[in-house]
Design a protein around this motif. Structure first.
Motif, PDB file in Angstrom:
ATOM      1  N   MET A   1       0.840  -1.202   0.000  1.00  0.00           N
ATOM      2  CA  MET A   1       0.000   0.000   0.000  1.00  0.00           C
ATOM      3  C   MET A   1       0.879   1.256   0.000  1.00  0.00           C
ATOM      4  N   LYS A   2       0.475   2.233  -0.818  1.00  0.00           N
ATOM      5  CA  LYS A   2       1.212   3.491  -0.861  1.00  0.00           C
ATOM      6  C   LYS A   2       1.128   4.218   0.484  1.00  0.00           C
ATOM      7  N   PRO A   3       2.163   4.990   0.849  1.00  0.00           N
ATOM      8  CA  PRO A   3       2.018   5.891   1.998  1.00  0.00           C
ATOM      9  C   PRO A   3       0.825   6.815   1.776  1.00  0.00           C
ATOM     10  N   VAL A   4       0.179   7.225   2.850  1.00  0.00           N
ATOM     11  CA  VAL A   4      -1.068   7.973   2.736  1.00  0.00           C
ATOM     12  C   VAL A   4      -0.877   9.288   1.979  1.00  0.00           C
ATOM     13  N   PHE A   5       0.260   9.952   2.160  1.00  0.00           N
ATOM     14  CA  PHE A   5       0.438  11.248   1.486  1.00  0.00           C
ATOM     15  C   PHE A   5       0.575  11.074  -0.023  1.00  0.00           C
ATOM     16  N   LYS A   6       1.081   9.934  -0.484  1.00  0.00           N
ATOM     17  CA  LYS A   6       1.179   9.697  -1.919  1.00  0.00           C
ATOM     18  C   LYS A   6      -0.205   9.453  -2.512  1.00  0.00           C
ATOM     19  N   GLN A   7      -1.026   8.709  -1.795  1.00  0.00           N
ATOM     20  CA  GLN A   7      -2.382   8.456  -2.264  1.00  0.00           C
ATOM     21  C   GLN A   7      -3.190   9.747  -2.310  1.00  0.00           C
ATOM     22  N   TYR A   8      -3.072  10.555  -1.258  1.00  0.00           N
ATOM     23  CA  TYR A   8      -3.819  11.817  -1.177  1.00  0.00           C
ATOM     24  C   TYR A   8      -3.411  12.772  -2.300  1.00  0.00           C
ATOM     25  N   THR A   9      -2.115  12.994  -2.471  1.00  0.00           N
ATOM     26  CA  THR A   9      -1.675  13.948  -3.497  1.00  0.00           C
ATOM     27  C   THR A   9      -2.015  13.456  -4.896  1.00  0.00           C
ATOM     28  N   ARG A  10      -1.980  12.145  -5.107  1.00  0.00           N
ATOM     29  CA  ARG A  10      -2.324  11.599  -6.425  1.00  0.00           C
ATOM     30  C   ARG A  10      -3.802  11.835  -6.736  1.00  0.00           C
ATOM     31  N   GLU A  11      -4.676  11.560  -5.759  1.00  0.00           N
ATOM     32  CA  GLU A  11      -6.109  11.746  -5.983  1.00  0.00           C
ATOM     33  C   GLU A  11      -6.443  13.215  -6.219  1.00  0.00           C
ATOM     34  N   MET A  12      -5.844  14.102  -5.434  1.00  0.00           N
ATOM     35  CA  MET A  12      -6.137  15.526  -5.581  1.00  0.00           C
ATOM     36  C   MET A  12      -5.653  16.056  -6.927  1.00  0.00           C
ATOM     37  N   HIS A  13      -4.503  15.577  -7.378  1.00  0.00           N
ATOM     38  CA  HIS A  13      -3.992  16.014  -8.680  1.00  0.00           C
ATOM     39  C   HIS A  13      -4.887  15.512  -9.804  1.00  0.00           C
ATOM     40  N   LYS A  14      -5.340  14.276  -9.698  1.00  0.00           N
ATOM     41  CA  LYS A  14      -6.222  13.723 -10.717  1.00  0.00           C
ATOM     42  C   LYS A  14      -7.536  14.494 -10.778  1.00  0.00           C
ATOM     43  N   LYS A  15      -8.047  14.919  -9.644  1.00  0.00           N
ATOM     44  CA  LYS A  15      -9.321  15.637  -9.595  1.00  0.00           C
ATOM     45  C   LYS A  15      -9.182  17.091 -10.034  1.00  0.00           C
ATOM     46  N   PHE A  16      -8.192  17.809  -9.505  1.00  0.00           N
ATOM     47  CA  PHE A  16      -8.134  19.264  -9.688  1.00  0.00           C
ATOM     48  C   PHE A  16      -7.004  19.740 -10.596  1.00  0.00           C
ATOM     49  N   ASP A  17      -6.080  18.838 -10.984  1.00  0.00           N
ATOM     50  CA  ASP A  17      -4.923  19.216 -11.792  1.00  0.00           C
ATOM     51  C   ASP A  17      -4.033  20.228 -11.068  1.00  0.00           C
ATOM     52  N   TYR A  18      -3.963  20.104  -9.765  1.00  0.00           N
ATOM     53  CA  TYR A  18      -3.050  20.886  -8.934  1.00  0.00           C
ATOM     54  C   TYR A  18      -2.234  19.921  -8.078  1.00  0.00           C
ATOM     55  N   PHE A  19      -1.055  20.339  -7.640  1.00  0.00           N
ATOM     56  CA  PHE A  19      -0.341  19.605  -6.616  1.00  0.00           C
ATOM     57  C   PHE A  19      -0.998  19.912  -5.274  1.00  0.00           C
ATOM     58  N   ALA A  20      -0.957  18.954  -4.371  1.00  0.00           N
ATOM     59  CA  ALA A  20      -1.559  19.132  -3.050  1.00  0.00           C
ATOM     60  C   ALA A  20      -0.474  19.159  -1.988  1.00  0.00           C
ATOM     61  N   THR A  21      -0.635  20.030  -1.005  1.00  0.00           N
ATOM     62  CA  THR A  21       0.315  20.089   0.101  1.00  0.00           C
ATOM     63  C   THR A  21       0.069  18.924   1.051  1.00  0.00           C
ATOM     64  N   TRP A  22       1.128  18.500   1.698  1.00  0.00           N
ATOM     65  CA  TRP A  22       1.010  17.514   2.758  1.00  0.00           C
ATOM     66  C   TRP A  22       1.929  17.948   3.901  1.00  0.00           C
ATOM     67  N   GLN A  23       1.378  18.083   5.108  1.00  0.00           N
ATOM     68  CA  GLN A  23      -0.010  17.924   5.501  1.00  0.00           C
ATOM     69  C   GLN A  23      -0.898  18.951   4.773  1.00  0.00           C
ATOM     70  N   PRO A  24      -2.225  18.653   4.732  1.00  0.00           N
ATOM     71  CA  PRO A  24      -3.116  19.559   3.995  1.00  0.00           C
ATOM     72  C   PRO A  24      -3.180  20.979   4.550  1.00  0.00           C
ATOM     73  N   ASN A  25      -2.765  21.168   5.807  1.00  0.00           N
ATOM     74  CA  ASN A  25      -2.790  22.514   6.383  1.00  0.00           C
ATOM     75  C   ASN A  25      -1.443  23.224   6.264  1.00  0.00           C
ATOM     76  N   ALA A  26      -0.494  22.663   5.514  1.00  0.00           N
ATOM     77  CA  ALA A  26       0.791  23.321   5.313  1.00  0.00           C
ATOM     78  C   ALA A  26       0.578  24.655   4.607  1.00  0.00           C
ATOM     79  N   ALA A  27       1.172  25.710   5.138  1.00  0.00           N
ATOM     80  CA  ALA A  27       0.961  27.056   4.601  1.00  0.00           C
ATOM     81  C   ALA A  27       1.956  27.348   3.486  1.00  0.00           C
TER      82      ALA A  27
END
Length: 260
Positions: A1-27
């Motif tokens: 299983m992928k690390p959770v941050f890889k799964q999260y950033t992959r899904e967000m990029h596929k949906k919105f065509d943006y890179f996603a920060t990890w943690q999601p609250n990173a400024a």
């Protein structure tokens, strides 16, 4: 299983065509400079700290961004968490989110605004000078576009069966209200277990999505390499002057090289 941050950033990029920060609250801020590697952006400095000015666009129209991992998130909204009438507080709704697998995402953000650096050619010229002087390293990237949210909920499950309940208030919308319409966030309540990430922002200020660019040299073709008096000793790539180029998904996900 992928690390959770890889799964999260992959899904967000596929949906919105943006890179996603990890943690999601990173400024992040427009003009931040860092290195992208292994699905993450590591901030090092900023254009301002390097003495580089830039102009940014005005924020575009506000929007609502919604996402839930396909078929892996069950969401319900009910008026079960009513607050007493007469307190000057809008009646609350009960939002229930249940994850049927680990590493599933529920993302809801309203009043989102996008800003970008809009004088790219001018910025490219300044960064080219820094590249020639050695101040701008080849692996540096710069945040050139940024999404800032208003009220937002970002939940990522750590295991299947994770359930979260939140009190939310409907914003100028009659019941029944579909999840995905604008929501004002209240406080968390009820059962909650095993979340890999939990970010709840009642008034806004998250920067969970971004795009970045890097200075890259493009090959112009082959050129002959002369050594001493020999007419031809080999060939090498002729390279153009570096230009500001959007960072690709492959670059963002490339694993860092660990030297021993």
């Amino acid at each position: 299983m992928k690390p959770v941050f890889k799964q999260y950033t992959r899904e967000m990029h596929k949906k919105f065509d943006y890179f996603a920060t990890w943690q999601p609250n990173a400024a992040l801020s427009l003009g931040d400079v860092g290195i992208v590697r292994g699905h993450q952006f590591d901030r090092i400095t900023s254009l301002a700290d390097m003495g580089v000015s830039f102009a940014s666009s005005a924020a575009g129209p506000q929007s609502t961004l919604s996402y839930a991992s396909d078929g892996q998130v069950e969401v319900s909204l009910s008026p079960e968490a009513q607050l007493p009438v007469g307190l000057g507080i809008e009646p609350a709704l009960l939002l229930s989110v249940t994850f049927t697998r680990s590493q599933a995402t529920y993302f809801q953000a309203v009043r989102c605004e996008t800003r970008r650096i809009d004088d790219v050619l001018a910025l490219e010229g300044r960064l080219r000078a820094l590249t020639d002087s050695g101040e701008w390293r080849g692996e540096y990237t710069v945040v050139t576009e940024l999404v800032r949210t208003g009220p937002a909920i970002i939940l990522v499950s750590g295991r299947a069966g994770t359930r979260v309940e939140l009190q939310v208030s409907a914003e100028l919308a009659p019941l029944p209200q579909p999840v995905g319409a604008a929501l004002e966030l209240g406080t968390a309540t009820g059962a909650e277990s095993s979340l890999a990430a939990r970010v709840i922002v009642p008034e806004g200020g998250l920067t969970p999505l971004f795009r970045a660019s890097a200075m890259r040299r493009k090959a112009l073709g082959r050129r002959r390499l002369r050594v001493r008096s020999h007419p031809v000793a080999g060939e090498s790539e002729a390279l153009a002057a570096p230009s500001l180029t959007p960072v690709s998904w492959d670059e963002f996900t490339r694993e860092p090289v660990h030297k021993v």
